[in-house]
Write an enzyme that holds these catalytic residues in place. Structure first.
Site, PDB file in Angstrom:
ATOM      1  N   ILE A 168      -4.644  11.713   9.681  1.00  6.89           N
ATOM      2  CA  ILE A 168      -3.282  12.139   9.346  1.00  6.89           C
ATOM      3  C   ILE A 168      -3.345  13.237   8.277  1.00  6.89           C
ATOM      4  O   ILE A 168      -4.031  13.083   7.262  1.00  6.89           O
ATOM      5  CB  ILE A 168      -2.436  10.952   8.834  1.00  6.89           C
ATOM      6  CG1 ILE A 168      -2.468   9.777   9.821  1.00  6.89           C
ATOM      7  CG2 ILE A 168      -1.008  11.391   8.555  1.00  6.89           C
ATOM      8  CD1 ILE A 168      -1.867  10.046  11.171  1.00  6.89           C
ATOM      9  N   TYR A 215     -14.898  -0.483   8.381  1.00 10.80           N
ATOM     10  CA  TYR A 215     -13.462  -0.193   8.522  1.00 10.80           C
ATOM     11  C   TYR A 215     -13.036  -0.359   9.983  1.00 10.80           C
ATOM     12  O   TYR A 215     -12.040  -1.037  10.288  1.00 10.80           O
ATOM     13  CB  TYR A 215     -13.235   1.239   8.041  1.00 10.80           C
ATOM     14  CG  TYR A 215     -11.877   1.829   8.285  1.00 10.80           C
ATOM     15  CD1 TYR A 215     -10.749   1.348   7.637  1.00 10.80           C
ATOM     16  CD2 TYR A 215     -11.718   2.926   9.144  1.00 10.80           C
ATOM     17  CE1 TYR A 215      -9.505   1.924   7.842  1.00 10.80           C
ATOM     18  CE2 TYR A 215     -10.486   3.514   9.353  1.00 10.80           C
ATOM     19  CZ  TYR A 215      -9.381   3.007   8.710  1.00 10.80           C
ATOM     20  OH  TYR A 215      -8.158   3.584   8.907  1.00 10.80           O
ATOM     21  N   GLN A 244      -1.674   7.689   0.938  1.00  7.76           N
ATOM     22  CA  GLN A 244      -1.350   8.951   1.621  1.00  7.76           C
ATOM     23  C   GLN A 244      -0.171   8.770   2.579  1.00  7.76           C
ATOM     24  O   GLN A 244       0.776   9.553   2.560  1.00  7.76           O
ATOM     25  CB  GLN A 244      -2.569   9.453   2.413  1.00  7.76           C
ATOM     26  CG  GLN A 244      -2.343  10.837   3.005  1.00  7.76           C
ATOM     27  CD  GLN A 244      -3.238  11.153   4.194  1.00  7.76           C
ATOM     28  OE1 GLN A 244      -4.057  10.357   4.615  1.00  7.76           O
ATOM     29  NE2 GLN A 244      -3.080  12.347   4.731  1.00  7.76           N
ATOM     30  N   ASP A 253       2.083  -1.935  -4.440  1.00  9.74           N
ATOM     31  CA  ASP A 253       0.708  -1.422  -4.385  1.00  9.74           C
ATOM     32  C   ASP A 253      -0.052  -2.099  -5.534  1.00  9.74           C
ATOM     33  O   ASP A 253       0.572  -2.701  -6.425  1.00  9.74           O
ATOM     34  CB  ASP A 253       0.710   0.109  -4.555  1.00  9.74           C
ATOM     35  CG  ASP A 253      -0.525   0.778  -3.956  1.00  9.74           C
ATOM     36  OD1 ASP A 253      -0.394   1.527  -2.976  1.00  9.74           O
ATOM     37  OD2 ASP A 253      -1.643   0.537  -4.469  1.00  9.74           O
ATOM     38  N   ILE A 254      -1.384  -1.946  -5.521  1.00 10.86           N
ATOM     39  CA  ILE A 254      -2.141  -2.479  -6.663  1.00 10.86           C
ATOM     40  C   ILE A 254      -2.135  -1.508  -7.839  1.00 10.86           C
ATOM     41  O   ILE A 254      -2.566  -1.848  -8.924  1.00 10.86           O
ATOM     42  CB  ILE A 254      -3.620  -2.807  -6.305  1.00 10.86           C
ATOM     43  CG1 ILE A 254      -4.228  -1.688  -5.474  1.00 10.86           C
ATOM     44  CG2 ILE A 254      -3.756  -4.151  -5.620  1.00 10.86           C
ATOM     45  CD1 ILE A 254      -5.721  -1.812  -5.287  1.00 10.86           C
ATOM     46  N   ARG A 255      -1.675  -0.277  -7.600  1.00 11.84           N
ATOM     47  CA  ARG A 255      -1.600   0.688  -8.708  1.00 11.84           C
ATOM     48  C   ARG A 255      -0.173   1.230  -8.792  1.00 11.84           C
ATOM     49  O   ARG A 255       0.529   1.285  -7.773  1.00 11.84           O
ATOM     50  CB  ARG A 255      -2.613   1.816  -8.517  1.00 11.84           C
ATOM     51  CG  ARG A 255      -2.472   2.513  -7.181  1.00 11.84           C
ATOM     52  CD  ARG A 255      -3.594   3.495  -6.901  1.00 11.84           C
ATOM     53  NE  ARG A 255      -3.501   3.960  -5.523  1.00 11.84           N
ATOM     54  CZ  ARG A 255      -3.306   5.220  -5.147  1.00 11.84           C
ATOM     55  NH1 ARG A 255      -3.216   6.171  -6.033  1.00 11.84           N
ATOM     56  NH2 ARG A 255      -3.231   5.552  -3.875  1.00 11.84           N
ATOM     57  N   GLY A 257       0.844  -1.204   0.000  1.00 14.91           N
ATOM     58  CA  GLY A 257       0.000   0.000   0.000  1.00 14.91           C
ATOM     59  C   GLY A 257       0.869   1.240   0.000  1.00 14.91           C
ATOM     60  O   GLY A 257       0.519   2.270   0.583  1.00 14.91           O
TER      61      GLY A 257
HETATM   62  P1  NAD Z   1      -4.706   5.194   1.309  1.00  8.18           P
HETATM   63  O1  NAD Z   1      -6.085   4.777   0.932  1.00  8.18           O
HETATM   64  O2  NAD Z   1      -4.235   6.541   0.949  1.00  8.18           O
HETATM   65  O3  NAD Z   1      -3.657   4.138   0.751  1.00  8.18           O
HETATM   66  C1  NAD Z   1      -3.888   2.762   0.751  1.00  8.18           C
HETATM   67  C2  NAD Z   1      -3.105   2.166  -0.396  1.00  8.18           C
HETATM   68  O4  NAD Z   1      -3.347   0.754  -0.407  1.00  8.18           O
HETATM   69  C3  NAD Z   1      -3.533   2.704  -1.751  1.00  8.18           C
HETATM   70  O5  NAD Z   1      -2.410   3.179  -2.471  1.00  8.18           O
HETATM   71  C4  NAD Z   1      -4.171   1.504  -2.451  1.00  8.18           C
HETATM   72  O6  NAD Z   1      -3.944   1.470  -3.853  1.00  8.18           O
HETATM   73  C5  NAD Z   1      -3.480   0.347  -1.748  1.00  8.18           C
HETATM   74  N1  NAD Z   1      -4.233  -0.897  -1.778  1.00  8.18           N
HETATM   75  C6  NAD Z   1      -5.571  -1.074  -1.660  1.00  8.18           C
HETATM   76  N2  NAD Z   1      -5.876  -2.373  -1.738  1.00  8.18           N
HETATM   77  C7  NAD Z   1      -4.724  -3.043  -1.886  1.00  8.18           C
HETATM   78  C8  NAD Z   1      -4.377  -4.406  -2.015  1.00  8.18           C
HETATM   79  N3  NAD Z   1      -5.322  -5.354  -2.031  1.00  8.18           N
HETATM   80  N4  NAD Z   1      -3.087  -4.740  -2.133  1.00  8.18           N
HETATM   81  C9  NAD Z   1      -2.123  -3.798  -2.145  1.00  8.18           C
HETATM   82  N5  NAD Z   1      -2.386  -2.466  -2.033  1.00  8.18           N
HETATM   83  C10 NAD Z   1      -3.665  -2.107  -1.912  1.00  8.18           C
HETATM   84  O7  NAD Z   1      -4.577   4.958   2.889  1.00  8.18           O
HETATM   85  P2  NAD Z   1      -3.612   5.695   3.908  1.00  8.18           P
HETATM   86  O8  NAD Z   1      -4.326   6.903   4.384  1.00  8.18           O
HETATM   87  O9  NAD Z   1      -2.255   5.827   3.352  1.00  8.18           O
HETATM   88  O10 NAD Z   1      -3.634   4.663   5.114  1.00  8.18           O
HETATM   89  C11 NAD Z   1      -2.630   3.667   5.253  1.00  8.18           C
HETATM   90  C12 NAD Z   1      -2.985   2.837   6.463  1.00  8.18           C
HETATM   91  O11 NAD Z   1      -3.068   3.667   7.621  1.00  8.18           O
HETATM   92  C13 NAD Z   1      -4.339   2.126   6.348  1.00  8.18           C
HETATM   93  O12 NAD Z   1      -4.244   0.862   6.953  1.00  8.18           O
HETATM   94  C14 NAD Z   1      -5.255   3.004   7.160  1.00  8.18           C
HETATM   95  O13 NAD Z   1      -6.300   2.269   7.731  1.00  8.18           O
HETATM   96  C15 NAD Z   1      -4.325   3.514   8.240  1.00  8.18           C
HETATM   97  N6  NAD Z   1      -4.785   4.781   8.795  1.00  8.18           N
HETATM   98  C16 NAD Z   1      -4.755   5.921   8.037  1.00  8.18           C
HETATM   99  C17 NAD Z   1      -5.200   7.120   8.592  1.00  8.18           C
HETATM  100  C18 NAD Z   1      -5.173   8.401   7.805  1.00  8.18           C
HETATM  101  O14 NAD Z   1      -5.655   9.434   8.310  1.00  8.18           O
HETATM  102  N7  NAD Z   1      -4.627   8.421   6.587  1.00  8.18           N
HETATM  103  C19 NAD Z   1      -5.678   7.141   9.902  1.00  8.18           C
HETATM  104  C20 NAD Z   1      -5.741   5.955  10.619  1.00  8.18           C
HETATM  105  C21 NAD Z   1      -5.259   4.788  10.061  1.00  8.18           C
HETATM  106  C1  AKB Z   2     -10.410   7.740   8.082  1.00 11.47           C
HETATM  107  O1  AKB Z   2     -10.941   8.853   8.223  1.00 11.47           O
HETATM  108  O2  AKB Z   2     -10.987   6.722   7.692  1.00 11.47           O
HETATM  109  C2  AKB Z   2      -8.956   7.620   8.488  1.00 11.47           C
HETATM  110  C3  AKB Z   2      -8.859   7.128   9.886  1.00 11.47           C
HETATM  111  C4  AKB Z   2      -8.977   8.081  11.010  1.00 11.47           C
HETATM  112  O3  AKB Z   2      -8.691   5.958  10.098  1.00 11.47           O
HETATM  113  N1  AKB Z   2      -8.341   8.879   8.303  1.00 11.47           N
END
Ligand code: NAD
Ligand code: AKB
Length: 349
Positions: free
Chosen positions: A197, A167, A40, A62-64, A36
């Protein structure tokens, strides 16, 4: 030589535990897999890990495809266990950062798909890490583990967990699976419950806290912003540099210092949309915001407004460095540079 060929050649030459990294620095001898990596957090964390371990010791997947390649990258769907297993074996992976997930707002559009992706990928990672003797696994959890029954202010580490999104359910289950693999098999899985974040480097992907990134992009482009949450919705948030540092510090901490093997509560700051708009107006007085709450309001209302992270502070010395105004200053500075240089619009990013 075409760019892709060069990347493949470089990977075959350097991404091996037998070779020194080409950076010329003294780097740690781990082979890291980020799953992944184009998201972000993944895009920023991958760059930070490459600073520590060396570019060619950190394989991004990543998948993309990435917008910009800055080191070894492979397409990988973490739900495909066989492909993941082969990659871990072939590259002698010693640490996995499993970031792939469907986030809160996107997950509610197709709950069964979100459950399948989040759980299948995590169980693949845990099981393959166990079988292949991977030394450490990182799995981010979220404040989404909490629901309306949890105390909303200064929510404790060990609180009732009845999440209201698929989620959140997947994160509660994931934390318990991580803890299970740690206790039953001794797999060193570590986890943080990230708040929302916020960073300038990347755009968020389908979360409820995404407004707090979007708002800065609109502000620097001198565009009015319509917020999908109410003005008074207080949520826990964390600036990206603090989030990345927390992740690296947790993963570096001696195992015997860690008392929590579900997700550690992690806090940075708390603010509402009205407060972030006020903070922006200190630098951009003409910034305007209106409010049109949608289905994401109910998700936000089920989450705490602030988090007690005293165990993270006690166990591995966690301290956030940014408050709202310090973050606003830094975000606006970087985004103004970005839009000045690239002139892209919010929709392009
Ligand atoms: P995001 O959605 O920006 O990125 C997730 C990435 O995973 C994407 O690039 C997507 O293409 C990839 N992906 C989706 N399915 C996939 C698969 N089957 N195999 C491989 N890659 C795959 O998410 P993020 O904000 O970067 O979050 C990363 C992690 O942090 C997640 O587990 C999320 O739950 C956790 N998180 C994020 C936040 C936040 O505010 N961003 C807050 C709490 C927790
Ligand atoms: C969301 O809003 O889903 C994420 C998180 C707090 O896990 N930013």
């Amino acid at each position: 030589m075409p760019r892709q060929c060069y990347a493949a050649l470089a990977r075959s030459l350097y991404f091996s535990p037998l070779n020194q990294p080409p950076d010329g620095k003294r780097m740690k001898q781990d082979n890291i897999l980020v799953i992944g990596a184009n998201g972000q957090i993944g895009s920023v964390l991958t760059a930070a890990l490459r600073e520590v371990y060396g570019t060619y010791r950190v394989l991004a997947t990543d998948i993309r495809p990435p917008l910009q390649e800055s080191g070894p990258f492979e397409i990988l769907d973490a739900c495909q266990g066989e492909a993941l297993d082969q990659l871990v074996h072939r590259q002698s992976i010693t640490q996995i950062y499993h970031l792939a997930a469907i986030l809160s707002a996107s997950g509610e559009q197709d709950p069964l798909r979100a459950w399948n992706v989040n759980m299948t990928s995590l169980l693949n990672v845990l099981e393959i890490a166990r079988q292949r003797h991977v030394a450490k696994v990182y799995f981010p959890s979220s404040i989404a583990v909490f629901g309306r029954e949890a105390r909303p202010v200064n929510t404790p580490q060990y609180e009732v967990l009845i999440p209201e999104t698929v989620y959140g359910i997947s994160k509660v289950a994931g934390e318990n699976w991580a803890n299970y693999y740690y206790r039953k098999y001794g797999l060193d899985v570590r986890s943080l419950r990230y708040p929302g974040i916020i960073g300038y480097q990347s755009m968020p992907g389908g979360g409820t806290t995404d407004y707090a990134v979007e708002i800065y992009h609109y502000a620097v482009q001198k565009r009015p912003y319509t917020c999908f949450l109410r003005a008074d919705t207080a949520l826990p948030m964390l600036y990206m540099p603090d989030a990345i540092r927390a992740t690296l510090e947790l993963m570096e901490a001696p195992a015997n210092r860690l008392s929590v093997r579900i997700g550690y509560n992690l806090a940075g700051m708390t603010f509402t949309p009205a407060e972030i708009a006020h903070s922006i107006r200190q630098y951009l007085p003409d910034f305007s915001i209106t409010y049109r709450p949608d289905y994401r309001q109910a998700i936000a209302d089920s989450w705490p407004s602030s988090i007690d992270d005293s165990l993270a502070r006690r166990d591995w010395g966690w301290r956030p460095q940014y408050d709202l105004d310090a973050m606003t200053k830094d975000m606006l500075l970087h985004l103004e540079q970005h839009y000045h240089l690239h002139g892209t619009t919010t929709e392009d990013r």
